[in-house]
Write an enzyme that holds these catalytic residues in place. Structure first.
Site, PDB file in Angstrom:
ATOM      1  N   TYR A 103      11.298  57.590  73.885  1.00 20.63           N
ATOM      2  CA  TYR A 103      11.920  58.166  75.088  1.00 20.63           C
ATOM      3  C   TYR A 103      13.432  58.306  74.880  1.00 20.63           C
ATOM      4  O   TYR A 103      13.997  59.389  75.112  1.00 20.63           O
ATOM      5  CB  TYR A 103      11.624  57.271  76.293  1.00 20.63           C
ATOM      6  CG  TYR A 103      12.162  57.782  77.616  1.00 20.63           C
ATOM      7  CD1 TYR A 103      11.518  58.799  78.310  1.00 20.63           C
ATOM      8  CD2 TYR A 103      13.313  57.236  78.172  1.00 20.63           C
ATOM      9  CE1 TYR A 103      12.007  59.262  79.520  1.00 20.63           C
ATOM     10  CE2 TYR A 103      13.812  57.690  79.387  1.00 20.63           C
ATOM     11  CZ  TYR A 103      13.149  58.704  80.065  1.00 20.63           C
ATOM     12  OH  TYR A 103      13.637  59.161  81.259  1.00 20.63           O
TER      13      TYR A 103
HETATM   14  P1  NAP Z   1       7.607  61.881  87.582  1.00 25.31           P
HETATM   15  O1  NAP Z   1       7.487  61.743  89.047  1.00 25.31           O
HETATM   16  O2  NAP Z   1       6.635  61.177  86.693  1.00 25.31           O
HETATM   17  O3  NAP Z   1       7.652  63.426  87.254  1.00 25.31           O
HETATM   18  C1  NAP Z   1       7.510  63.923  85.952  1.00 25.31           C
HETATM   19  C2  NAP Z   1       7.155  65.391  86.063  1.00 25.31           C
HETATM   20  O4  NAP Z   1       7.040  65.945  84.741  1.00 25.31           O
HETATM   21  C3  NAP Z   1       5.835  65.595  86.774  1.00 25.31           C
HETATM   22  O5  NAP Z   1       5.974  66.654  87.677  1.00 25.31           O
HETATM   23  C4  NAP Z   1       4.881  65.970  85.647  1.00 25.31           C
HETATM   24  O6  NAP Z   1       3.903  66.846  86.165  1.00 25.31           O
HETATM   25  C5  NAP Z   1       5.829  66.688  84.699  1.00 25.31           C
HETATM   26  N1  NAP Z   1       5.331  66.738  83.324  1.00 25.31           N
HETATM   27  C6  NAP Z   1       5.084  65.711  82.485  1.00 25.31           C
HETATM   28  N2  NAP Z   1       4.628  66.170  81.324  1.00 25.31           N
HETATM   29  C7  NAP Z   1       4.572  67.520  81.425  1.00 25.31           C
HETATM   30  C8  NAP Z   1       4.176  68.559  80.546  1.00 25.31           C
HETATM   31  N3  NAP Z   1       3.736  68.322  79.301  1.00 25.31           N
HETATM   32  N4  NAP Z   1       4.265  69.824  80.991  1.00 25.31           N
HETATM   33  C9  NAP Z   1       4.696  70.107  82.235  1.00 25.31           C
HETATM   34  N5  NAP Z   1       5.093  69.175  83.111  1.00 25.31           N
HETATM   35  C10 NAP Z   1       5.016  67.890  82.701  1.00 25.31           C
HETATM   36  O7  NAP Z   1       9.022  61.354  87.101  1.00 25.31           O
HETATM   37  P2  NAP Z   1      10.521  61.738  87.510  1.00 25.31           P
HETATM   38  O8  NAP Z   1      11.230  60.468  87.621  1.00 25.31           O
HETATM   39  O9  NAP Z   1      10.587  62.717  88.612  1.00 25.31           O
HETATM   40  O10 NAP Z   1      10.981  62.439  86.146  1.00 25.31           O
HETATM   41  C11 NAP Z   1      11.591  63.710  86.072  1.00 25.31           C
HETATM   42  C12 NAP Z   1      12.591  63.722  84.932  1.00 25.31           C
HETATM   43  O11 NAP Z   1      13.632  62.792  85.226  1.00 25.31           O
HETATM   44  C13 NAP Z   1      12.019  63.300  83.579  1.00 25.31           C
HETATM   45  O12 NAP Z   1      12.530  64.125  82.564  1.00 25.31           O
HETATM   46  C14 NAP Z   1      12.523  61.884  83.417  1.00 25.31           C
HETATM   47  O13 NAP Z   1      12.651  61.507  82.056  1.00 25.31           O
HETATM   48  C15 NAP Z   1      13.863  61.978  84.114  1.00 25.31           C
HETATM   49  N6  NAP Z   1      14.417  60.691  84.546  1.00 25.31           N
HETATM   50  C16 NAP Z   1      13.788  59.929  85.498  1.00 25.31           C
HETATM   51  C17 NAP Z   1      14.355  58.713  85.869  1.00 25.31           C
HETATM   52  C18 NAP Z   1      13.740  57.810  86.911  1.00 25.31           C
HETATM   53  O14 NAP Z   1      14.188  56.650  87.072  1.00 25.31           O
HETATM   54  N7  NAP Z   1      12.774  58.246  87.688  1.00 25.31           N
HETATM   55  C19 NAP Z   1      15.529  58.270  85.261  1.00 25.31           C
HETATM   56  C20 NAP Z   1      16.121  59.070  84.303  1.00 25.31           C
HETATM   57  C21 NAP Z   1      15.561  60.280  83.949  1.00 25.31           C
HETATM   58  P3  NAP Z   1       2.391  66.951  85.687  1.00 25.31           P
HETATM   59  O15 NAP Z   1       1.898  65.569  85.434  1.00 25.31           O
HETATM   60  O16 NAP Z   1       1.745  67.625  86.866  1.00 25.31           O
HETATM   61  O17 NAP Z   1       2.422  67.817  84.484  1.00 25.31           O
END
Ligand code: NAP
Length: 256
Positions: free
Chosen positions: A157
């Site tokens: 990651y």
């Molecule tokens: P989340 O709720 O798990 O959302 C992740 C999203 O990515 C989901 O909509 C998922 O949709 C989609 N996804 C995953 N694999 C995919 C693929 N192969 N093709 C298309 N869509 C895909 O998590 P989140 O926290 O909102 O994460 C969003 C972004 O923020 C990520 O890049 C994550 O690394 C980043 N981020 C999050 C945090 C945190 O604390 N939450 C912190 C830093 C960065 P499907 O499963 O429907 O495909």
């Protein structure tokens, strides 16, 4: 913030968390939104909610790690709404959390394919249609505080998120002279399903200790707070911002 009526925004990972909140934030400003992710039901529900508010939304099931899917996703945006102004490459996974000795090549590949190759594929296809459109654009990639910080147990990651910095700065240097700004938003702890999975793995006690001792705001962020940072970077107010990172992390990376 400037009105986005008449503009079109494409958001990957729109089916939950930060992507879902970002899609709503664009729609609230009047932009038409194209929602992409793998889970159809969640995308359809969000599209209906946005339409019910009187805004325009379309969705397309997409796996960002598959080049043909990404090409189809961008083509869908153009076929549906005729142009592409903003793109948010937000889809991401944390993958298997394990020390390097226990991480398989498949575990590594899955994370890199989604987070880094997926960002590359999206940038490439989005840039092509934005350049063909001839009216500029703005792209935001979604990184993480792990774009700067190591993540013991999350090396794939962290590597994928570090890679997004090099991708963002390089592509900004290529595209900003042509009118397309490219930036990276690097959130800290944000209360989404990814955050809940992390809590499940690390334990509430450890996460709460970090939040109460190392995060200046003493809490996790909300998805809509990250959405505001993303929409700002796409807006005209950010017209001189390209090739850089914005870190909505409640101050975490300054004290960790
Ligand atoms: P989340 O709720 O798990 O959302 C992740 C999203 O990515 C989901 O909509 C998922 O949709 C989609 N996804 C995953 N694999 C995919 C693929 N192969 N093709 C298309 N869509 C895909 O998590 P989140 O926290 O909102 O994460 C969003 C972004 O923020 C990520 O890049 C994550 O690394 C980043 N981020 C999050 C945090 C945190 O604390 N939450 C912190 C830093 C960065 P499907 O499963 O429907 O495909």
């Amino acid at each position: 913030m400037s009105d986005m009526t008449g503009k079109v925004a494409l958001i990957t990972g729109a089916s939950s968390g930060i992507g879902r909140a970002t899609s709503k934030a664009f729609a609230t400003r009047g932009a038409k939104v194209v929602l992409a992710a793998r889970r159809e039901v969640e995308l359809a529900t969000l599209a209906s909610e946005i339409e019910a508010q009187g805004e325009k939304a379309s969705f397309i099931v997409t796996d960002v790690s598959i080049a043909k899917d990404v090409e189809r996703m961008v083509a869908h945006a153009i076929e549906t709404f005729g142009r592409l102004d903003y793109a948010v490459n937000n889809a991401g996974i944390e993958g298997k959390i394990a020390n390097i000795t226990d991480l398989s090549e498949q575990d590594w590949d899955r994370v890199l394919a989604t987070n880094l190759t997926g960002t590359f594929l999206c940038l490439q296809h989005e840039a092509r249609v934005m350049l063909a459109g001839g009216h500029g654009g703005a792209i935001v990639n979604v990184g993480s505080v792990n774009s700067f910080l190591g993540f013991p147990g999350g090396s794939a990651y962290a590597a994928s998120k570090h890679g997004q910095i090099g991708l963002t700065t390089s592509v900004s240097a290529e595209l900003a002279p042509l009118g397309i700004r490219v930036n990276l938003v690097c959130p800290g702890f944000v209360d989404t399903s990814m955050h809940q999975r992390l809590r499940g793995l690390l334990g509430d006690e450890i996460v709460d200790k970090i939040l109460s001792e190392s995060v200046h705001t003493r809490r996790a962020g909300r998805p809509d707070e990250i959405a505001q940072a993303i929409v700002f970077l796409c807006s005209d107010e950010a017209s001189y911002i390209s090739g850089t990172t914005l870190t909505p992390d409640g101050g975490f990376t300054l004290t960790v």
